[in-house]
Motif scaffolding. Structure first.
Motif, PDB file in Angstrom:
ATOM      1  N   LYS A   1     -35.611  17.648 -30.376  1.00 46.19           N
ATOM      2  CA  LYS A   1     -35.465  17.966 -28.950  1.00 46.19           C
ATOM      3  C   LYS A   1     -36.781  17.790 -28.206  1.00 46.19           C
ATOM      4  CE  LYS A   1     -31.753  21.390 -29.481  1.00 46.19           C
ATOM      5  NZ  LYS A   1     -31.382  22.820 -29.322  1.00 46.19           N
ATOM      6  N   LEU A   2     -36.644  17.474 -26.905  1.00 49.42           N
ATOM      7  CA  LEU A   2     -37.770  17.418 -25.976  1.00 49.42           C
ATOM      8  C   LEU A   2     -37.800  18.703 -25.160  1.00 49.42           C
ATOM      9  CD1 LEU A   2     -37.509  13.721 -24.744  1.00 49.42           C
ATOM     10  CD2 LEU A   2     -39.070  14.670 -26.444  1.00 49.42           C
ATOM     11  N   PRO A   3     -38.893  18.977 -24.438  1.00 51.87           N
ATOM     12  CA  PRO A   3     -38.976  20.237 -23.679  1.00 51.87           C
ATOM     13  C   PRO A   3     -37.825  20.454 -22.702  1.00 51.87           C
ATOM     14  CG  PRO A   3     -41.137  19.242 -23.839  1.00 51.87           C
ATOM     15  CD  PRO A   3     -40.174  18.250 -24.415  1.00 51.87           C
ATOM     16  N   GLY A   4     -37.244  19.375 -22.177  1.00 53.82           N
ATOM     17  CA  GLY A   4     -36.132  19.542 -21.246  1.00 53.82           C
ATOM     18  C   GLY A   4     -34.813  19.848 -21.904  1.00 53.82           C
ATOM     19  N   GLY A   5     -34.761  19.842 -23.248  1.00 56.61           N
ATOM     20  CA  GLY A   5     -33.542  20.128 -23.972  1.00 56.61           C
ATOM     21  C   GLY A   5     -32.798  18.899 -24.447  1.00 56.61           C
ATOM     22  N   ASP A   6     -33.255  17.697 -24.090  1.00 60.25           N
ATOM     23  CA  ASP A   6     -32.578  16.480 -24.526  1.00 60.25           C
ATOM     24  C   ASP A   6     -32.668  16.345 -26.045  1.00 60.25           C
ATOM     25  OD1 ASP A   6     -32.028  15.833 -21.898  1.00 60.25           O
ATOM     26  OD2 ASP A   6     -33.888  14.685 -21.654  1.00 60.25           O
ATOM     27  N   ARG A   7     -31.503  16.004 -26.679  1.00 65.50           N
ATOM     28  CA  ARG A   7     -31.467  15.757 -28.119  1.00 65.50           C
ATOM     29  C   ARG A   7     -31.657  14.263 -28.358  1.00 65.50           C
ATOM     30  NH1 ARG A   7     -26.818  16.621 -30.803  1.00 65.50           N
ATOM     31  NH2 ARG A   7     -27.838  17.291 -32.740  1.00 65.50           N
ATOM     32  N   ILE A   8     -32.583  13.930 -29.241  1.00 65.64           N
ATOM     33  CA  ILE A   8     -32.929  12.542 -29.514  1.00 65.64           C
ATOM     34  C   ILE A   8     -32.633  12.243 -30.980  1.00 65.64           C
ATOM     35  CG2 ILE A   8     -34.708  10.775 -29.318  1.00 65.64           C
ATOM     36  CD1 ILE A   8     -34.145  12.170 -26.691  1.00 65.64           C
ATOM     37  N   GLU A   9     -31.896  11.163 -31.225  1.00 67.50           N
ATOM     38  CA  GLU A   9     -31.597  10.766 -32.594  1.00 67.50           C
ATOM     39  C   GLU A   9     -32.672   9.802 -33.090  1.00 67.50           C
ATOM     40  OE1 GLU A   9     -28.211   8.466 -35.316  1.00 67.50           O
ATOM     41  OE2 GLU A   9     -27.963   8.646 -33.124  1.00 67.50           O
ATOM     42  N   VAL A  10     -33.178  10.034 -34.295  1.00 72.06           N
ATOM     43  CA  VAL A  10     -34.160   9.141 -34.914  1.00 72.06           C
ATOM     44  C   VAL A  10     -33.401   7.993 -35.579  1.00 72.06           C
ATOM     45  CG1 VAL A  10     -35.968   8.929 -36.656  1.00 72.06           C
ATOM     46  CG2 VAL A  10     -35.800  11.006 -35.283  1.00 72.06           C
ATOM     47  N   VAL A  11     -33.703   6.748 -35.136  1.00 73.07           N
ATOM     48  CA  VAL A  11     -33.029   5.581 -35.713  1.00 73.07           C
ATOM     49  C   VAL A  11     -33.962   4.737 -36.571  1.00 73.07           C
ATOM     50  CG1 VAL A  11     -31.343   5.480 -33.846  1.00 73.07           C
ATOM     51  CG2 VAL A  11     -33.500   4.195 -33.638  1.00 73.07           C
ATOM     52  N   GLY A  12     -35.273   5.058 -36.563  1.00 76.39           N
ATOM     53  CA  GLY A  12     -36.199   4.271 -37.350  1.00 76.39           C
ATOM     54  C   GLY A  12     -37.494   5.009 -37.612  1.00 76.39           C
ATOM     55  N   ILE A  13     -38.200   4.599 -38.682  1.00 75.04           N
ATOM     56  CA  ILE A  13     -39.506   5.164 -39.047  1.00 75.04           C
ATOM     57  C   ILE A  13     -40.529   4.042 -39.006  1.00 75.04           C
ATOM     58  CG2 ILE A  13     -40.852   6.423 -40.765  1.00 75.04           C
ATOM     59  CD1 ILE A  13     -38.559   8.030 -39.698  1.00 75.04           C
ATOM     60  N   ALA A  14     -41.563   4.197 -38.180  1.00 71.93           N
ATOM     61  CA  ALA A  14     -42.649   3.224 -38.092  1.00 71.93           C
ATOM     62  C   ALA A  14     -43.849   3.728 -38.874  1.00 71.93           C
ATOM     63  CB  ALA A  14     -43.036   2.975 -36.640  1.00 71.93           C
ATOM     64  N   GLU A  15     -44.681   2.807 -39.305  1.00 70.74           N
ATOM     65  CA  GLU A  15     -45.891   3.198 -40.024  1.00 70.74           C
ATOM     66  C   GLU A  15     -46.827   3.979 -39.120  1.00 70.74           C
ATOM     67  OE1 GLU A  15     -48.694   0.081 -40.971  1.00 70.74           O
ATOM     68  OE2 GLU A  15     -47.761  -1.275 -39.518  1.00 70.74           O
ATOM     69  N   ASP A  16     -47.654   4.826 -39.754  1.00 68.49           N
ATOM     70  CA  ASP A  16     -48.661   5.565 -38.996  1.00 68.49           C
ATOM     71  C   ASP A  16     -49.709   4.612 -38.436  1.00 68.49           C
ATOM     72  OD1 ASP A  16     -47.574   8.057 -39.253  1.00 68.49           O
ATOM     73  OD2 ASP A  16     -48.751   8.625 -41.007  1.00 68.49           O
ATOM     74  N   GLY A  17     -50.397   5.073 -37.405  1.00 68.88           N
ATOM     75  CA  GLY A  17     -51.449   4.262 -36.821  1.00 68.88           C
ATOM     76  C   GLY A  17     -52.419   5.111 -36.040  1.00 68.88           C
ATOM     77  N   LYS A  18     -53.256   4.448 -35.276  1.00 66.16           N
ATOM     78  CA  LYS A  18     -54.177   5.104 -34.360  1.00 66.16           C
ATOM     79  C   LYS A  18     -53.651   4.886 -32.946  1.00 66.16           C
ATOM     80  CE  LYS A  18     -57.114   6.438 -37.499  1.00 66.16           C
ATOM     81  NZ  LYS A  18     -57.351   7.858 -37.784  1.00 66.16           N
ATOM     82  N   TYR A  19     -53.670   5.944 -32.142  1.00 66.25           N
ATOM     83  CA  TYR A  19     -53.012   5.867 -30.848  1.00 66.25           C
ATOM     84  C   TYR A  19     -53.940   6.156 -29.680  1.00 66.25           C
ATOM     85  CZ  TYR A  19     -49.129   6.107 -34.104  1.00 66.25           C
ATOM     86  OH  TYR A  19     -48.282   5.847 -35.153  1.00 66.25           O
ATOM     87  N   THR A  20     -54.950   6.977 -29.873  1.00 65.41           N
ATOM     88  CA  THR A  20     -55.896   7.274 -28.801  1.00 65.41           C
ATOM     89  C   THR A  20     -57.109   6.370 -28.957  1.00 65.41           C
ATOM     90  OG1 THR A  20     -57.153   8.971 -29.987  1.00 65.41           O
ATOM     91  CG2 THR A  20     -55.111   9.652 -28.919  1.00 65.41           C
ATOM     92  N   ALA A  21     -58.098   6.580 -28.089  1.00 62.49           N
ATOM     93  CA  ALA A  21     -59.307   5.767 -28.145  1.00 62.49           C
ATOM     94  C   ALA A  21     -60.315   6.297 -29.137  1.00 62.49           C
ATOM     95  CB  ALA A  21     -59.950   5.696 -26.759  1.00 62.49           C
ATOM     96  N   ASN A  22     -59.940   7.302 -29.926  1.00 58.58           N
ATOM     97  CA  ASN A  22     -60.844   7.893 -30.905  1.00 58.58           C
ATOM     98  C   ASN A  22     -60.356   7.550 -32.307  1.00 58.58           C
ATOM     99  OD1 ASN A  22     -62.655   9.423 -32.365  1.00 58.58           O
ATOM    100  ND2 ASN A  22     -61.688  11.387 -31.862  1.00 58.58           N
ATOM    101  N   LEU A  23     -61.065   6.638 -32.982  1.00 59.98           N
ATOM    102  CA  LEU A  23     -60.647   6.237 -34.319  1.00 59.98           C
ATOM    103  C   LEU A  23     -60.778   7.366 -35.331  1.00 59.98           C
ATOM    104  CD1 LEU A  23     -62.079   2.616 -34.644  1.00 59.98           C
ATOM    105  CD2 LEU A  23     -59.829   3.365 -33.885  1.00 59.98           C
ATOM    106  N   ALA A  24     -61.640   8.329 -35.030  1.00 58.12           N
ATOM    107  CA  ALA A  24     -61.859   9.434 -35.963  1.00 58.12           C
ATOM    108  C   ALA A  24     -60.841  10.556 -35.787  1.00 58.12           C
ATOM    109  CB  ALA A  24     -63.274   9.993 -35.787  1.00 58.12           C
TER     110      ALA A  24
END
Length: 886
Positions: free
Chosen positions: A669-692
């Motif tokens: 669920k998201l904060p608004g109460g919406d239910r989201i179904e997971v249809v796939g798993i992606a590999e982990d990665g880096k997402y922000t500008a901080n590699l550490a």
């Protein structure tokens, strides 16, 4: 002596120098002659009487010097005399002088540059009125300066511990001054009371105020920075009242900010200031009515007479009210105050730690240089022992000799400091105008000022006294009779000498610098080949914003599909995808709390985690090179009429579902109460500008279910980037000539994330190389001096049949033992000193076996290079020739 008499004496001394010298000479001669007359009357002949009178009188030169010192201006004249003598002495040893000046120039210049960074990032204020009362408001839970607009309004209106609270956010907009060709510009979206809380006065026109705001879109005003006024409008004072366009919406210029003010974050500059209530008109998704999104930096001016603790207590009381009133949006509403100028302690602390660490390393280099020069000065004083003994025998005091030696040292340090400061100013002037990220408004606040010049002067003088103190003990213990009798100083002792301690200190400092630089370089190497969950090579990012071109929401989806289809028609394009707002590893990201499906109370405290969110097209994962480990990617059928779905990364699946194997087909669920179904798993990665960063939760939504006007087209192609960029621009221009487009490679966009690692590697690499050079010169100088004092002993050893290894051990064995001790101590200290890099450089660790082996090998090379020449010289000693010369 009265002031008038002193000035009269000073004037006579410098205007009638020759007459004064003649009078002084006549006075001293008369004393000798009068005594000679007395001795002659006592029965001595005239020649013997004069000789005896001169002996009794003592050092003629010493009395003349004491008489000069007693006159007005004596110290000044002595100083200039010492200066002239120092210049003559240094000219006799040009190689020593050049080496000393150059090494000091490099060390003092490096310290000036690093201190400028400390001065700019830590010591120098923003130049605002009563700045000590301006405080940044941060959440105590994460030390981030972020609040929603609605929370900011409530805090501003309810708190009583501040004279005012203001908020701001940096953003981009398309700017058009009337020429019809919009360009990217940086805008500070600020609260209406922003300038009032800062206490600033406009350079031209007026500022907007809180009274100008009456809801979204009610204050279409813009204030120019002084630099933007000069750049875009050539300093035209008639610019007030002129209308310009920001993201295709008209804004009226009402004022110009004072010179030097470019916002309230040191490392960011901007072009314009606009009211926050105009955010919807700037093309961005409006967040003004979203309480759960913390996107604004908030600061305030503390009321006079209150302490920080009292102001925090007042904020926490309001925070408790907001938490009770809006439990789903507010959690952990406790605050701390800081004087952050970098956007919050979470960013400021690593930066401060890094520049302070650089200052420590630069200071260590300067200390190593001083130790090196102190050792060489002591050796040089030993070589001048006969001269020193002769001067002492003629009546000069030890203090007079030491003053002369200190004059030489300070002269060298001042010249080296002046050259180093000149070089550092040139470098700092270039760095002040350098833009490490051309696409971002990032600046380096390191312009030199009076504080930097004063520190350079103090370092120069202190360095001179530090290495000038090397021969003090040697001079004070000098026996003139013994030296003049034997022709040399006392035999070299086998005990640990001051020069040995200084040499070991140099080597330890060198080992610290080498270890730290290798840690940084190793971290950079890992960051360049690391797995970040994307393959940025051969990928173009095309930044588009349909809202600024007048596209309504119902037309955006169709236009985005047309753009993607048009990109696929370009020859050589392998895959095309889209990502909304910001791509991974960009300087900026969006996040949201996520909840397990069985949680009914959606308060932030019950969240399973905070996840970074993206909206992507079906082909995004292929274009970005992100591997799908399970499930499926999105399709065109995942639109607003279909059930809500998402692809999550491995960390998300583990944190929310306990295991990636149990995620696909399940809901969150998201904060608004919406239910989201997971249809796939992606590999982990880096997402922000901080590699550490620590592993982050990430979730990807279909762009058709979560649309956005701000999209980046991701194009994978092996074609040349410049050729492909031209084809992309031409294709998009054919679709819509007025569509603003920015094209760059993904590797270039990642420069912000890689900058800390690159900066650390370059800075520490330079310092490491400097430390190695200093250590090499120190070991070489000490080994060469020791060899010169032991040549006779080595000749005897060779004559008695000593082997080459024995000769090398006798010649440089002591230096090598000191190298081993200093290297070991330095490596241990370097391991502890390098820990601070872990918060800046990706996977930087001093416990890496490669780093340790490389550091040991580097110190071995330092010792080999430094002792090679002295060892070769020792092996080339001819015992017969040496004995004949001795």
């Amino acid at each position: 002596m009265s002031m008038l008499a002193y000035l009269r004496s000073l004037t006579f001394r410098f205007l009638h120098r020759d007459a004064l010298e003649r009078e002084l000479e006549d006075e001293l001669r008369s004393h000798v002659l009068h005594r000679a007359d007395d001795l002659e009357r006592a029965g001595l002949d005239r020649a013997a009487a004069e000789r005896q009178a001169r002996v009794e009188f003592g050092g003629h030169a010493r009395f003349k010097e004491e008489a000069r010192d007693a006159l007005a201006g004596g110290l000044l004249e002595t100083f200039f005399r010492d200066l002239r003598f120092s210049v003559r002495q240094l000219r006799k040893s040009p190689s020593f002088t050049v080496v000393a000046i150059v090494t000091l120039a490099v060390a003092i210049g490096a310290n000036a540059v690093v201190f400028s960074a400390i001065n700019g990032f830590i010591l120098r204020p923003l130049g605002l009125p009563n700045e000590e009362t301006l405080l940044t408001i941060e959440r105590a839970s994460d030390r981030l300066a972020g609040e929603s607009y609605l929370n900011y309004i409530d805090l501003r209106d309810r708190t009583r511990g501040f004279d005012g609270l203001a908020a701001f956010i940096a953003n981009q907009a398309w700017f058009d001054a009337g020429g019809g060709s919009p360009s990217r510009a940086w805008v500070y979206e600020v609260s209406g009371n922003y300038f009032d809380v800062l206490g600033l006065q406009p350079y031209l026109g007026r500022f907007f105020h809180a009274s100008d705001e009456h809801g979204p879109g009610s204050a279409p005003y813009v204030v120019l920075t002084y630099a933007s006024w000069r750049t875009h409008f050539l300093g035209d004072r008639r610019v007030i009242g002129r209308t310009v366009e920001l993201s295709r919406h008209p804004f009226t210029i009402i004022g110009v900010a004072p010179p030097g003010f470019h916002g309230t974050v040191l490392v960011y500059t901007t072009d314009f200031f606009v009211p926050l209530v105009e955010q919807p008109q700037l093309g961005a998704t409006s967040l003004l009515d979203v309480r759960g999104n913390r996107w604004l930096a908030v600061f305030g001016r503390r009321k006079g007479g209150l302490t920080n603790a009292q102001a925090v207590a007042d904020l926490n009381a309001v925070g408790a009210q907001l938490k009770a009133s809006y439990p789903k949006d507010n959690d952990k509403m406790s605050f701390v105050l800081s004087r952050s100028t970098l956007g919050g302690d979470a960013f400021e602390q690593p930066v401060h730690a890094f520049v302070i660490g650089l200052m420590v390393l630069a200071t260590l280099i300067l200390l190593a240089v001083c130790a090196n020069l102190g050792s060489l000065f002591a050796a040089r004083a030993a070589d001048r022992s006969r001269e020193v003994a002769l001067r002492l025998a003629l009546g000069a005091g030890s203090g007079r000799i030491l003053r002369q030696l200190f004059s030489e040292a300070v002269l060298i340090s001042l010249v080296g400091g002046a050259i180093g400061l000149w070089g550092s100013v040139l470098l700092l002037d270039w760095l002040a105008t350098w833009r490490p990220f051309p696409e971002f408004a990032v600046i380096l606040p390191i312009e030199p000022d009076a504080r930097v010049y004063l520190v350079a002067l103090l370092l120069s003088v202190a360095s001179g006294f530090l290495f000038g103190a090397g021969p003090v003990r040697q001079v004070l213990r000098t026996d003139p009779y013994q030296i003049l009798k034997s022709g040399s100083v006392n035999p070299v002792s086998r005990r640990l000498a001051l020069r040995d301690v200084l040499l070991a200190l140099q080597i330890a400092i060198c080992a610290v610098l080498v270890t730290s630089s290798l840690v940084a370089v190793r971290g950079l190497e890992r960051s360049l080949r690391g797995n970040f969950g994307i393959d940025a090579h051969h990928v173009l990012l095309v930044d588009t914003d349909l809202a600024t071109s007048g596209y309504t929401p119902d037309r955006m989806v169709a236009m985005q599909q047309r753009m993607a289809d048009a990109m696929r028609t370009i020859p050589g394009v392998a895959a095309v995808g889209m990502v909304a707002q910001t791509p991974p590893m960009h300087l900026g990201w969006n996040n949201s709390n996520v909840f397990s499906d069985d949680v009914a109370d959606l308060r932030p405290g019950n969240a399973s985690g905070d996840a970074i969110r993206y909206s992507v097209s079906p082909d995004y994962f292929q274009a970005a090179g992100t591997a799908l480990l399970a499930g499926r990617a999105f399709t065109l059928h995942d639109d607003q009429h279909a059930p809500r779905v998402a692809v999550v990364n491995q960390t998300f699946a583990r944190k929310v579902f306990g295991s990636p194997d149990r995620a696909v087909g399940h809901f969150f669920k998201l904060p608004g109460g919406d239910r989201i179904e997971v249809v796939g798993i992606a590999e982990d990665g880096k997402y922000t500008a901080n590699l550490a960063e620590e592993p982050q939760l990430a979730m990807f939504f279909p762009l058709r279910q979560v649309p956005s006007s701000e999209t980046w087209i991701v194009i994978r192609s092996p074609r040349d980037a410049e050729e492909l960029s031209a084809a992309v621009r031409a294709t998009l221009r054919a679709l819509d000539p007025g569509l603003p487009v920015s094209v760059e490679t993904w590797t270039s966009d990642m420069s912000g994330a890689l900058f800390p690692a690159r900066a650390a590697a370059v800075a520490l690499g330079i310092l490491g190389a400097m430390g190695a050079i200093v250590a090499i010169t120190g070991i070489f100088g000490t080994a060469a001096y020791s060899l010169s004092k032991h040549l006779k002993d080595l000749g005897i050893r060779r004559a008695l049949g000593a082997g080459e290894l024995d000769v090398i051990r006798a010649a440089v064995g002591r230096a090598l033992r000191l190298l081993a001790v200093g290297s070991l101590a330095g490596l241990v200290l370097g391991i502890f000193a390098s820990r601070v890099l872990g918060s800046i450089v990706y996977e930087a660790t001093p416990r890496d076996p490669v780093v340790l082996i490389a550091a040991v090998f580097a110190m071995f090379l330092v010792g080999l290079v430094a002792t090679w020449v002295p060892a070769r010289r020792a092996l080339s000693v001819d015992p017969l020739m040496l004995m004949r010369e001795q």
